[in-house]
Design a protein around this motif. Structure first.
Motif, PDB file in Angstrom:
ATOM      1  N   LYS A  79      81.052  -9.475  27.478  1.00  0.00           N
ATOM      2  CA  LYS A  79      80.383  -8.184  27.587  1.00  0.00           C
ATOM      3  C   LYS A  79      79.727  -8.032  28.953  1.00  0.00           C
ATOM      4  N   SER A 130      79.619   1.910  20.121  1.00  0.00           N
ATOM      5  CA  SER A 130      78.429   1.355  20.756  1.00  0.00           C
ATOM      6  C   SER A 130      77.190   1.605  19.893  1.00  0.00           C
ATOM      7  N   SER A 177      84.247   5.223  21.953  1.00  0.00           N
ATOM      8  CA  SER A 177      83.404   4.327  22.742  1.00  0.00           C
ATOM      9  C   SER A 177      81.926   4.512  22.411  1.00  0.00           C
ATOM     10  N   GLY A 209      83.257   0.485  24.007  1.00  0.00           N
ATOM     11  CA  GLY A 209      82.177   0.649  23.037  1.00  0.00           C
ATOM     12  C   GLY A 209      81.458  -0.654  22.743  1.00  0.00           C
ATOM     13  N   HIS A 210      82.151  -1.775  22.953  1.00  0.00           N
ATOM     14  CA  HIS A 210      81.542  -3.106  22.788  1.00  0.00           C
ATOM     15  C   HIS A 210      80.992  -3.648  24.111  1.00  0.00           C
ATOM     16  N   LYS A 211      80.919  -2.768  25.118  1.00  0.00           N
ATOM     17  CA  LYS A 211      80.417  -3.121  26.456  1.00  0.00           C
ATOM     18  C   LYS A 211      81.289  -4.153  27.149  1.00  0.00           C
TER      19      LYS A 211
END
Length: 269
Positions: free
Chosen positions: A3, A70, A66, A153-155
């Protein structure tokens, strides 16, 4: 795959954009010298209509995915997050399929819209083939864009950025090498070189899609979080949230793409 914080993500995305722009500049001179002005016009016809359908197929939904992933990932709502991803995937596959069918069926009508009864340039048949070739990309690109939205969305910014570079690199190689081989080695018409260049969008997107799929499969643990299960959401609620985020982006990108269509139609006529 790891991430990224906001600064790292912005830097990675910026570097990716710069590399892709440089690659995009590299192919222009040799490609257009091979296909000539007539081939260049044929290439632009296909991409003009493709861009407007692509904006309808992909622009807003990956952004919505996204942001929503998140949001619910931060809330540790794993099941909702995955449901959003699956529903968005189904929506975008359906939209891409419908767009492909519409373009493929009405390609000749679209070609006539571009050039009408004009003589001396590209024929209706040539433009029709070019439009049908580019329409195949709509079966791949939307699904690829959803995977990017899922990762962002999960960085996770590195994998989507690398996938952008892979896509552009493969596309440039196919455009330059393919058009050169078709015209200078196989001695086929320049229109065939344009069709090869147009089809590069599909092959490049497929390579990028495979890379993203492999990365997600290899790093499953990064996407599984403890599920609070404290929020109840129906399919209708999820659909409303996706559309709420997506529609403004679709409208903006649609209008921007429309400029290209208007230019192509009015300039030629």
């Amino acid at each position: 795959m790891k991430k990224s914080n906001f600064i790292q993500g912005a830097m990675i995305a910026t570097v990716s954009i710069i590399i892709c722009k440089i690659l995009g500049l590299i192919y222009v001179i040799p490609f257009y010298s091979i296909i000539g002005s007539k081939g260049g016009a044929l290439y632009s016809y296909a991409y003009s209509i493709y861009s407007i359908f692509l904006s309808l197929s992909t622009c807003g939904i990956p952004v919505a995915v996204s942001r929503l992933i998140s949001e619910y990932n931060a809330l540790q709502e794993y099941s909702i997050k995955e449901r959003i991803y699956k529903m968005a995937s189904h929506i975008i596959i359906l939209i891409g399929l419908v767009s492909f069918i519409l373009i493929f069926i009405f390609a000749e009508n679209i070609a006539y819209m571009f050039i009408g009864n004009m003589q001396g340039g590209n024929t209706i048949n040539e433009v029709t083939i070019a439009i049908r070739v580019i329409s195949v990309a709509l079966l791949v690109v939307p699904q690829q864009s959803i995977l990017r939205g899922y990762l962002e969305g999960h960085k996770i910014m590195t994998a989507p950025s690398i996938s952008n570079i892979i896509e552009q690199f493969v596309r440039v190689i196919i455009i330059v090498v393919g058009s050169y081989v078709v015209v200078n080695i196989l001695h086929l018409p320049k229109e065939v070189a344009v069709y090869v260049a147009i089809f590069s969008a599909t092959i490049a997107a497929l390579c990028s899609y495979i890379y993203l799929k492999v990365q997600i499969k290899r790093n499953k643990k990064l996407f599984i979080t403890r599920d609070n299960s404290s929020i109840v959401m129906t399919k209708k609620d999820i659909l409303k949230k996706i559309l709420m985020y997506a529609i403004p982006f679709v409208i903006i990108d649609f209008v921007q793409s429309l400029y290209g269509i208007v230019d192509s139609i009015t300039l030629v006529k």
